[in-house]
Design an enzyme around this catalytic site. Structure first.
Site, PDB file in Angstrom:
ATOM      1  N   TYR A  33       0.825  -1.200   0.000  1.00  0.00           N
ATOM      2  CA  TYR A  33       0.000   0.000   0.000  1.00  0.00           C
ATOM      3  C   TYR A  33       0.860   1.252   0.000  1.00  0.00           C
ATOM      4  CZ  TYR A  33       0.843   0.943   4.986  1.00  0.00           C
ATOM      5  OH  TYR A  33       1.430   1.244   6.195  1.00  0.00           O
ATOM      6  N   ARG A  52       8.242   4.068  -4.721  1.00  0.00           N
ATOM      7  CA  ARG A  52       8.271   3.047  -3.663  1.00  0.00           C
ATOM      8  C   ARG A  52       7.270   1.943  -3.947  1.00  0.00           C
ATOM      9  NH1 ARG A  52       7.558   4.947   2.435  1.00  0.00           N
ATOM     10  NH2 ARG A  52       5.455   5.361   1.679  1.00  0.00           N
ATOM     11  N   ARG A 100      -7.601 -20.311  -1.996  1.00  0.00           N
ATOM     12  CA  ARG A 100      -6.586 -20.167  -0.961  1.00  0.00           C
ATOM     13  C   ARG A 100      -5.489 -21.202  -1.127  1.00  0.00           C
ATOM     14  NH1 ARG A 100      -4.906 -21.762   4.006  1.00  0.00           N
ATOM     15  NH2 ARG A 100      -4.252 -20.112   5.452  1.00  0.00           N
ATOM     16  N   LYS A 148       6.585  -2.047   1.849  1.00  0.00           N
ATOM     17  CA  LYS A 148       5.420  -1.454   2.510  1.00  0.00           C
ATOM     18  C   LYS A 148       4.208  -2.371   2.319  1.00  0.00           C
ATOM     19  CE  LYS A 148       3.219   3.052   3.246  1.00  0.00           C
ATOM     20  NZ  LYS A 148       3.709   3.259   4.620  1.00  0.00           N
ATOM     21  N   GLU A 181      12.262   2.023  14.356  1.00  0.00           N
ATOM     22  CA  GLU A 181      11.348   3.075  13.902  1.00  0.00           C
ATOM     23  C   GLU A 181      10.092   3.066  14.753  1.00  0.00           C
ATOM     24  OE1 GLU A 181      10.430   2.243   9.787  1.00  0.00           O
ATOM     25  OE2 GLU A 181      10.214   0.102  10.183  1.00  0.00           O
TER      26      GLU A 181
END
Length: 285
Positions: A33, A52, A100, A148, A181
């Site tokens: 995301y 990114r 799945r 991310k 972080e």
């Protein structure tokens, strides 16, 4: 008025926005995301977020759902339809919907692309005026924090643990006692008059705001050291702050109840926030 969202080619009221129960983002957290800030109806640091996104997709061998120009057009259309002056545009890409299986879906499975807006005051925030209190927690995330992904369970738990301690956010600490972080932001201290922050690696997210702020330190003569710093060093720092797409530069005034400096927001964070906002508005699209 309901927000208008974007789901796989369609602009839909949020009550009608749906993805398959077989979407791998839902079943496997198999997605990435980006969040882009909007000020005055314009997008902040959009090219950086797209760079990114491309990197995250490549690291996970995930197909891009659209080109950058098309994604930009979707962002702008959502901003227009939702009359968004100040806030965020959230974008999520997953590997798509399939039965799945831990193995990737069959070749040719279309990725899912979802976007929505969120109204949020990003320029005037109470946390900037008073500063953030942070609490330290062990960093128990997976080893590829530079991607991310939508795997946000542990950062959520870390933030809630910090709130239970009376803090606003968490700073995560590795096994060597070094700060990595925050739950959703990059971390900095000011020590000996220098801005200190951890260098890029697999251990931290490659923050878009981080990159812009570090460029500002070079152009304004503020000394910078990219190196790991310990929790103990952070507690003894002159000041501290965090950066993220929605928080910009926000001061930190205490860590684990230990006041930093005067216990009030410091001048370096204030100066960098001012500079970042001014420069970002010049580049907004």
């Amino acid at each position: 008025m309901q927000r208008i969202t974007y789901v796989n080619g369609d602009y839909l009221p949020e009550s009608e926005a749906k993805v398959s129960i077989f979407d791998r983002g839902f079943l496997m957290a198999d997605g990435v995301y980006e969040v882009t800030t909007v000020i005055g109806g314009k997008l902040i640091d959009f090219p950086g977020h797209m760079a990114r996104l491309k990197r995250s997709l490549g690291e996970l061998a995930m197909a891009a759902p659209a080109g950058e120009e098309e994604i930009l057009a979707i962002h702008r259309e959502l901003v227009r339809r939702n009359e968004l002056d100040e806030g965020l545009v959230y974008l999520q890409v997953t590997r798509g919907a399939a039965d799945r299986d831990f193995a990737f879906p069959p070749e040719g499975t279309a990725p899912s692309l979802v976007l929505f807006t969120q109204k949020l005051a990003v320029l005037e925030r109470e946390t900037v005026r008073r500063g953030l209190k942070v609490a330290s927690v062990p960093d128990l995330r997976w080893a590829r924090r530079d991607i991310k992904t939508v795997q946000l369970l542990y950062p959520t738990l870390a933030k809630m643990e910090a709130k239970a301690k009376g803090a606003d956010d968490a700073w995560m600490v590795d096994d060597e006692g070094l700060v990595t972080e925050g739950s959703s932001n990059n971390a900095y201290i000011v020590a000996g008059g220098k801005v200190v922050t951890r260098p890029l690696s697999h251990s931290i997210l490659h923050g878009i705001t981080r990159g812009a702020v570090l460029a500002l330190t070079a152009s304004t003569g503020i000394e910078l050291e990219e190196r790991p710093f310990s929790l103990a060093e952070a507690k003894a720092a002159e000041e501290a702050f965090i950066t993220s797409a929605s928080a910009f530069v926000t001061p930190v005034v205490s860590i684990d109840g230990v006041p930093l400096g005067t216990g009030a927001p410091g001048p370096v964070a204030a100066r960098l926030r001012e500079l970042y906002i001014a420069e970002s508005l010049k580049r907004a699209i």
